[in-house]
Design an enzyme around this catalytic site. Structure first.
Site, short mmCIF file in Angstrom:
data_model
loop_
_atom_site.label_atom_id
_atom_site.label_comp_id
_atom_site.label_asym_id
_atom_site.label_seq_id
_atom_site.Cartn_x
_atom_site.Cartn_y
_atom_site.Cartn_z
CB THR A 176 -47.41 16.76 -3.38
OG1 THR A 176 -47.41 17.38 -4.67
CG2 THR A 176 -48.74 16.97 -2.70
CG ASN A 229 -44.82 26.00 -9.85
OD1 ASN A 229 -44.69 26.79 -8.91
ND2 ASN A 229 -45.99 25.50 -10.17
CD GLN A 267 -40.58 23.50 -11.42
OE1 GLN A 267 -39.79 23.49 -12.36
NE2 GLN A 267 -41.71 22.80 -11.44
CB SER A 281 -40.16 16.36 -6.86
OG SER A 281 -40.90 15.40 -7.56
N GLY A 282 -38.19 13.85 -7.73
CA GLY A 282 -37.41 13.17 -8.76
C GLY A 282 -37.78 13.52 -10.19
CG HIS A 283 -42.00 14.20 -11.50
ND1 HIS A 283 -42.81 14.92 -12.34
CD2 HIS A 283 -42.36 14.54 -10.24
CE1 HIS A 283 -43.64 15.66 -11.62
NE2 HIS A 283 -43.40 15.44 -10.35
CB THR A 309 -41.87 -1.54 2.04
OG1 THR A 309 -42.37 -2.40 3.07
CG2 THR A 309 -40.72 -2.22 1.32
CB CYS A 341 -50.63 21.92 -10.50
SG CYS A 341 -48.96 21.29 -10.46
N1 PMP Z 1 -43.60 22.32 -5.73
C1 PMP Z 1 -43.38 22.84 -6.93
C2 PMP Z 1 -42.74 24.20 -7.03
C3 PMP Z 1 -43.71 22.14 -8.09
O1 PMP Z 1 -43.47 22.66 -9.29
C4 PMP Z 1 -44.31 20.87 -7.96
C5 PMP Z 1 -44.72 20.07 -9.18
N2 PMP Z 1 -45.66 20.73 -9.99
C6 PMP Z 1 -44.52 20.35 -6.67
C7 PMP Z 1 -44.16 21.11 -5.58
C8 PMP Z 1 -45.13 18.99 -6.47
O2 PMP Z 1 -44.22 18.00 -6.81
P1 PMP Z 1 -44.63 16.47 -7.00
O3 PMP Z 1 -45.19 16.37 -8.38
O4 PMP Z 1 -43.37 15.70 -6.85
O5 PMP Z 1 -45.62 16.12 -5.96
#
Ligand code: PMP
Length: 393
Positions: free
Chosen positions: A72, A151, A179, A199-201, A237, A325
């Protein structure tokens, strides 16, 4: 009850390999990478290694990687930062109608600030209309931002074709690859990608950490002021354990891309065919082939996706409607709407996203429960329709 997690597009569990890599930085090696003493140097070495690993995975230089709090932030920064730093060249931005809200809402904000934004249509499989891109690109276009893979429906865009057009027209090209990393090979220098968010998660890495790649020479304004971190462009930091985990997660995702993709693609196609054979009035949303190996997005006629999601949850199966989301809002998914999916089928859409550890036994169990749940909901739906019919008489 054994729980089954098929919502890996929303987030993924942290892998033990990644956790092991992070542990020292959560405990003994707690230093601030900006400190000049040995504690600082150890932490800095961890951050440097992570930057190198991500650069290697993406095919770029370490100094082109900036750590952020997630995709994001990377998306917000890429769009705001590139648009503002290049305003003297033009004020037109091109994106698509199926982007993540972190792109779409940043574009809306930029419109309020005087930029002109074109939102490209997609076809019924979710592919961005390249003909429209060629049509709308103009001498004042400064930035194109198109996601690598969606996504919700998993459609993989023709990123190389879009990058080529951007290059030819001398326009900066950003892609949200959140993704796609670990599923699609993205060598940014070779492909001519100027900026990329990840993104890491989503990669069995930690939450709250991500990266933005920006090609050397691309102008971008700072995201946060007040420190020298990230070449002075993103002060604060560093989240050392998170960054270390992200680096490892990206390394593993690219190392295992072929094996993981093959395994998940096999299970995905098995799942789709089982559902299609056993549940009538079902439609696969997204591209049949050019789609993420772990994504199955299905619309079940005469069923509300939200109700199905809750019923599956009662059976220990975690899935999502539209995208995590946007769930909780009653509006139809902007992605399915842009693809021209009828409102009732959009309401019936459920996303199943597999993980690298999903098994065939789990898929078999999900199919069995899905058949039961859809049947149950259709009976209720048919009953309520008859009731309404009677009341109307
Ligand atoms: N872009 C896409 C295509 C995503 O699927 C997501 C997560 N739903 C994001 C951006 C946002 O990622 P983050 O959760 O790391 O902010």
């Amino acid at each position: 009850m054994n729980k089954i997690y098929l919502d890996n597009a929303a987030t993924t569990p942290l892998s033990s390999e990644v956790l092991n890599e992070m542990m020292p930085y959560l405990t003994a090696d707690f230093g601030n990478p900006n400190s000049l003493h040995s504690f600082g140097r150890i932490a800095k070495a961890g951050v440097d290694l992570a930057r190198e690993r991500i650069a290697k995975a993406l095919g770029c230089e370490p100094n082109e990687i900036y750590f952020t709090s997630g995709a994001t932030e990377s998306n917000n920064w890429a769009l705001n930062g590139i648009a503002k730093a290049n305003r003297h060249k033009g004020n037109h931005i091109i994106t698509s109608k199926i982007e993540h809200p972190s792109i779409l809402e940043t574009c809306k904000k930029l419109e309020r600030e005087g930029f002109r934004v074109t939102y490209l249509d997609v076809d019924e499989m979710g592919l961005v209309r390249i003909d429209q891109l060629l049509h709308f690109i103009s001498p004042d276009t400064i930035l194109i931002s198109i996601m690598s893979a969606n996504n919700e429906v998993g459609t993989i865009q023709n990123i190389q074709a879009i990058a080529n057009i951007a290059k030819e027209k001398n326009v900066i090209f950003h892609t949200d690859a959140t993704q796609a990393i670990g599923a699609v090979n993205l060598n940014v220098h070779e492909m001519g990608i100027d900026a990329l968010s990840l993104s890491g998660h989503k990669l069995n890495g930690p939450k709250g950490v991500g990266a933005l790649y920006v090609h050397d020479g691309v102008m971008i304004t700072p995201f946060m002021n007040g420190g020298e971190q990230e070449s002075g462009l993103r002060a604060g930091t560093s989240n050392v354990p998170g960054i270390v985990g992200l680096g490892k997660a990206v390394e593993i995702a690219t190392r295992d891309i072929i094996a993981n993709s093959k395994k998940m693609r096999g299970l995905r196609d098995y799942f789709i065919s089982k559902v299609m054979q056993n549940i009538e009035l079902t439609q696969l949303n997204g591209h049949p082939v050019q789609r993420l190996p772990n994504n199955v997005n299905l619309s079940f006629g005469m069923v509300e996706g939200e109700s199905l999601m809750y019923l599956l949850d009662l059976n220990g199966i975690a899935v999502s409607t539209g995208s995590a989301c946007s769930s909780g809002s009653i509006e139809n998914s902007h992605v399915l709407t842009a693809m021209g999916i009828a409102p009732d089928l959009a309401q019936g859409a459920v996303r199943f996203s597999l993980g690298k550890n999903t098994t065939k036994d789990e898929i078999d169990f999900v199919v069995e429960k899905l058949i039961e749940c859809v049947e149950k909901l259709r009976k209720v739906s048919a009953l309520s329709k008859t009731q309404v019919g009677k009341e109307d008489e």
